[in-house]
Design an enzyme around this catalytic site. Structure first.
Site, PDB file in Angstrom:
ATOM      1  N   ALA A  69       0.865  -1.186   0.000  1.00 44.24           N
ATOM      2  CA  ALA A  69       0.000   0.000   0.000  1.00 44.24           C
ATOM      3  C   ALA A  69       0.897   1.230   0.000  1.00 44.24           C
ATOM      4  O   ALA A  69       2.070   1.159   0.396  1.00 44.24           O
ATOM      5  CB  ALA A  69      -0.878  -0.018   1.244  1.00 44.24           C
ATOM      6  N   GLY A 115       0.640  -5.058   0.785  1.00 47.41           N
ATOM      7  CA  GLY A 115      -0.546  -5.076  -0.079  1.00 47.41           C
ATOM      8  C   GLY A 115      -0.283  -5.720  -1.431  1.00 47.41           C
ATOM      9  O   GLY A 115      -1.214  -6.209  -2.080  1.00 47.41           O
ATOM     10  N   GLU A 118      -0.612  -9.289  -0.767  1.00 44.47           N
ATOM     11  CA  GLU A 118      -2.047  -9.517  -0.551  1.00 44.47           C
ATOM     12  C   GLU A 118      -2.808  -9.531  -1.880  1.00 44.47           C
ATOM     13  O   GLU A 118      -3.751 -10.308  -2.054  1.00 44.47           O
ATOM     14  CB  GLU A 118      -2.610  -8.442   0.396  1.00 44.47           C
ATOM     15  CG  GLU A 118      -2.135  -8.679   1.825  1.00 44.47           C
ATOM     16  CD  GLU A 118      -2.438  -7.531   2.766  1.00 44.47           C
ATOM     17  OE1 GLU A 118      -2.099  -6.383   2.426  1.00 44.47           O
ATOM     18  OE2 GLU A 118      -3.018  -7.785   3.836  1.00 44.47           O
ATOM     19  N   GLU A 138       4.781  -5.126   7.298  1.00 40.11           N
ATOM     20  CA  GLU A 138       3.931  -4.168   8.020  1.00 40.11           C
ATOM     21  C   GLU A 138       4.298  -3.961   9.481  1.00 40.11           C
ATOM     22  O   GLU A 138       4.271  -2.828   9.977  1.00 40.11           O
ATOM     23  CB  GLU A 138       2.457  -4.593   7.945  1.00 40.11           C
ATOM     24  CG  GLU A 138       1.771  -4.250   6.638  1.00 40.11           C
ATOM     25  CD  GLU A 138       1.905  -5.348   5.593  1.00 40.11           C
ATOM     26  OE1 GLU A 138       2.797  -6.209   5.735  1.00 40.11           O
ATOM     27  OE2 GLU A 138       1.127  -5.334   4.629  1.00 40.11           O
TER      28      GLU A 138
HETATM   29  N1  COA Z   1       4.572   3.114  -0.584  1.00 42.98           N
HETATM   30  C1  COA Z   1       4.963   4.289  -1.114  1.00 42.98           C
HETATM   31  N2  COA Z   1       6.104   4.434  -1.809  1.00 42.98           N
HETATM   32  C2  COA Z   1       6.875   3.346  -1.983  1.00 42.98           C
HETATM   33  C3  COA Z   1       6.527   2.088  -1.460  1.00 42.98           C
HETATM   34  C4  COA Z   1       5.318   2.005  -0.731  1.00 42.98           C
HETATM   35  N3  COA Z   1       4.888   0.833  -0.219  1.00 42.98           N
HETATM   36  N4  COA Z   1       7.499   1.218  -1.766  1.00 42.98           N
HETATM   37  C5  COA Z   1       8.418   1.905  -2.473  1.00 42.98           C
HETATM   38  N5  COA Z   1       8.040   3.178  -2.609  1.00 42.98           N
HETATM   39  C6  COA Z   1       8.747   4.267  -3.312  1.00 42.98           C
HETATM   40  C7  COA Z   1       9.937   4.777  -2.505  1.00 42.98           C
HETATM   41  O1  COA Z   1       9.511   5.700  -1.527  1.00 42.98           O
HETATM   42  C8  COA Z   1      10.752   5.397  -3.609  1.00 42.98           C
HETATM   43  O2  COA Z   1      10.176   6.634  -3.955  1.00 42.98           O
HETATM   44  P1  COA Z   1      11.122   7.953  -4.171  1.00 42.98           P
HETATM   45  O3  COA Z   1      12.036   7.557  -5.294  1.00 42.98           O
HETATM   46  O4  COA Z   1      10.157   9.014  -4.523  1.00 42.98           O
HETATM   47  O5  COA Z   1      11.850   8.135  -2.875  1.00 42.98           O
HETATM   48  C9  COA Z   1      10.530   4.457  -4.781  1.00 42.98           C
HETATM   49  O6  COA Z   1       9.316   3.767  -4.506  1.00 42.98           O
HETATM   50  C10 COA Z   1      11.618   3.431  -4.972  1.00 42.98           C
HETATM   51  O7  COA Z   1      11.781   2.742  -3.760  1.00 42.98           O
HETATM   52  P2  COA Z   1      13.188   2.604  -2.983  1.00 42.98           P
HETATM   53  O8  COA Z   1      12.900   2.383  -1.545  1.00 42.98           O
HETATM   54  O9  COA Z   1      14.081   3.732  -3.346  1.00 42.98           O
HETATM   55  O10 COA Z   1      13.750   1.265  -3.673  1.00 42.98           O
HETATM   56  P3  COA Z   1      14.788   0.247  -3.026  1.00 42.98           P
HETATM   57  O11 COA Z   1      15.177  -0.672  -4.142  1.00 42.98           O
HETATM   58  O12 COA Z   1      15.871   0.946  -2.295  1.00 42.98           O
HETATM   59  O13 COA Z   1      13.937  -0.583  -1.945  1.00 42.98           O
HETATM   60  C11 COA Z   1      12.014  -1.789  -1.143  1.00 42.98           C
HETATM   61  C12 COA Z   1      12.904  -1.424  -2.353  1.00 42.98           C
HETATM   62  C13 COA Z   1      10.827  -2.565  -1.687  1.00 42.98           C
HETATM   63  C14 COA Z   1      12.816  -2.693  -0.184  1.00 42.98           C
HETATM   64  C15 COA Z   1      11.588  -0.502  -0.408  1.00 42.98           C
HETATM   65  O14 COA Z   1      11.029   0.388  -1.366  1.00 42.98           O
HETATM   66  C16 COA Z   1      10.530  -0.723   0.645  1.00 42.98           C
HETATM   67  O15 COA Z   1      10.854  -1.205   1.716  1.00 42.98           O
HETATM   68  N6  COA Z   1       9.267  -0.363   0.353  1.00 42.98           N
HETATM   69  C17 COA Z   1       8.182  -0.432   1.317  1.00 42.98           C
HETATM   70  C18 COA Z   1       7.690  -1.851   1.446  1.00 42.98           C
HETATM   71  C19 COA Z   1       6.599  -1.942   2.517  1.00 42.98           C
HETATM   72  O16 COA Z   1       6.828  -1.706   3.678  1.00 42.98           O
HETATM   73  N7  COA Z   1       5.390  -2.320   2.076  1.00 42.98           N
HETATM   74  C20 COA Z   1       4.266  -2.481   2.951  1.00 42.98           C
HETATM   75  C21 COA Z   1       3.471  -1.227   3.049  1.00 42.98           C
HETATM   76  S1  COA Z   1       2.120  -1.424   4.190  1.00 42.98           S
END
Ligand code: COA
Length: 263
Positions: A69, A115, A118, A138
């Protein structure tokens, strides 16, 4: 032609298959409210379209199926807004997809987190690649999976593995997902869509009315308000009243391939 929005692209492929692409690659396809609403509209339209017999759902870009999400969007939600967000998602996408009358296949490349996982769990079949990473991060954000993950993960992998994935927040790869029963097939990244289409090809030659009935019967067994065996008896009986049944049995007896119309 099925509607397309900036966040949700559609493309008709062979075998009566609609490819749906979640299209926010710069945010790793994170599901914001607009994406959820647009995806719902596409799903409604595709369900009514007889040309569509199977859906494949994938994420845009190389890195992610869907990374969850949209954290930025919900960062300042209140208790009420959090509850509403979860209920809205269940209603518009996750329960909707699970009970969808046409088979849905999640084509998972890269990250399927929160999500995103999910969304994959709500699909009927999951195909992932050797580069996929699956997880529920989460609890590391101070929340829990809110789009059905606490329920559907346990249904697929059992309570013990569901506890481990959700309580640690650790990611697993597709091979572990396969061993645990979370993933149906693991393929090389370049074979992802062709593997999904191979499944879609089998689906597209079968009776759409029987497929819809089978989905209802299987899901009934996981619905505490229903008796799956009773639903199976009802659905089995009802299938004898369909044109597809006449066509399927007729084709067998006449030693020809059936041509199902979904009636
Ligand atoms: N919601 C909003 N934005 C998200 C996102 C999410 N769930 N997951 C990734 N993004 C965005 C990042 O903020 C970033 O945006 P920016 O370039 O404007 O800063 C972009 O997507 C790229 O992500 P980034 O974190 O730079 O890539 P990465 O390769 O370093 O890391 C992940 C990849 C997947 C490990 C990391 O993005 C992450 O942990 N995301 C969240 C996952 C999460 O907790 N999901 C559950 C949500 S309830």
């Amino acid at each position: 032609m099925i509607a397309t929005s900036p966040y949700v692209l559609t493309e008709m492929l062979e075998h009566h298959t609609l490819l749906i692409t979640i299209n926010r690659p710069d945010k790793l396809n994170a599901l914001n409210r607009k994406t959820i609403d647009d995806l719902h509209e596409v799903l409604v339209e595709a369900e009514q379209n007889k040309e569509v017999r199977c859906l494949i759902i994938k994420g845009a870009g190389e890195k992610a199926f869907v990374a969850g999400a949209d954290i930025a969007e919900f960062a300042h939600y209140s208790v009420e807004e959090g509850k509403q967000m979860s209920a809205h998602g269940h209603f518009k996408i996750f329960n909707f997809l699970e009970n969808y009358s046409k088979p849905t296949i999640a084509a998972i490349h890269g990250f399927a987190l929160g999500g995103g996982l999910e969304l994959a769990l709500a699909c009927h079949i999951r195909v992932a690649t050797t580069a996929s990473k699956l997880g529920f991060p989460e609890v590391g954000l101070g929340v829990i999976p809110g789009y059905g993950g606490t329920q559907r993960l346990a249904h697929l992998v059992g309570k013990g593995k569901a506890f481990e994935m959700i309580l640690t927040g650790n990611m697993i790869d597709a091979n572990d997902g396969y061993k645990w029963g979370l993933i149906n097939h693991v393929v090389a990244p370049q074979e992802l869509i062709s593997k999904c289409l191979e499944l879609a090809k089998s689906i597209s030659t079968k009776s759409p009315t029987a497929i819809a009935a089978a989905i209802r019967a299987i899901n009934a067994g996981y619905n505490p308000q229903l008796n799956g065996y009773e639903v199976e008896i009802e659905e089995f009986g009802k299938s004898f009243g369909t044109e597809d049944f006449k066509e399927g049995v007729g084709a067998f007896l006449e030693k020809r391939k059936p041509n199902f119309q979904g009636n």
